[in-house]
Enzyme design. Structure first.
Site, PDB file in Angstrom:
ATOM      1  CB  THR A 136      -0.991   0.098   1.424  1.00  0.00           C
ATOM      2  OG1 THR A 136      -1.756  -1.254   1.031  1.00  0.00           O
ATOM      3  CG2 THR A 136      -1.590   1.108   1.231  1.00  0.00           C
ATOM      4  CD  GLU A 138       0.977   9.560   2.220  1.00  0.00           C
ATOM      5  OE1 GLU A 138       0.454  10.761   2.125  1.00  0.00           O
ATOM      6  OE2 GLU A 138       2.257   9.316   2.351  1.00  0.00           O
TER       7      GLU A 138
END
Length: 191
Positions: A136, A138
């Protein structure tokens, strides 16, 4: 610990399925012949791609951002070939590549300079020994203007560090039962 080269990365990808799908070379042009933000194996790292799966931060609910009690309604899901991040905001995405990090390896993820030069920052994230999953990512838009992130193009570089023969960690991420082990989609904060 020592940083590992392209030769080592290719070997580990082949023998241990460390990165899947794996691109053994640096790709700079898409199938239509257009230049793109590069991905694949580089001299001392691997340039990862983000998928078409984004979670775009929104302040519609005027909630407090709390890592212990994160409101999933703070995001709008986007599935497109790109994502427009509003000024001074951020988006989450996941990698195209699935990683299986060996017990004697630690990685550090750094943003690519192409995005950094546009004021788009990718959070620096280590992949710990024996962690596996989709990463993941960002993306922070530090500018006062909307910013565009492209799916299926390079977005960050992973550097690989291998422990010396007699210095392998006692407890890996897998041993600890890490909360992000085996993550599949864009994964929100957990405690």
């Amino acid at each position: 610990m020592s940083i590992k080269s392209d030769k080592w990365i290719r070997k580990m990808a082949k023998e241990h399925d460390m990165i899947s799908p794996f691109e053994p070379n640096q790709v700079k042009v898409n199938p239509a012949g257009e230049r793109m933000v590069s991905y694949g194996t580089s001299s001392y790292g691997y340039d990862i791609r983000c998928s078409r799966e984004f979670k775009l931060f929104t302040n519609l609910n005027s909630t407090i951002v709390d890592p212990k009690n994160f409101d999933p309604n703070s995001f709008v899901e986007v599935e497109e070939d790109y994502c427009i991040i509003p000024p001074n905001s951020f988006a989450l995405a996941r990698t195209v590549e699935y990683f299986r990090i060996p017990r004697n390896v630690l990685t550090i993820c750094l943003g690519k300079s192409t995005y950094a030069r546009c004021g788009i920052i990718v959070n620096v994230t280590p992949f710990e020994p024996e962690w596996e999953g989709y990463v993941t990512l960002e993306f922070s838009n530090t500018t006062p203007l909307p910013a565009k992130i492209y799916a299926n193009e390079g977005c960050a570089q992973v550097l690989f560090f291998e422990a010396d023969d007699n210095d392998v960690c006692e407890t890996s991420y897998k041993d600890r039962g890490g909360k992000y082990q085996g993550q599949v989609g864009v994964t929100l904060p957990k405690t």
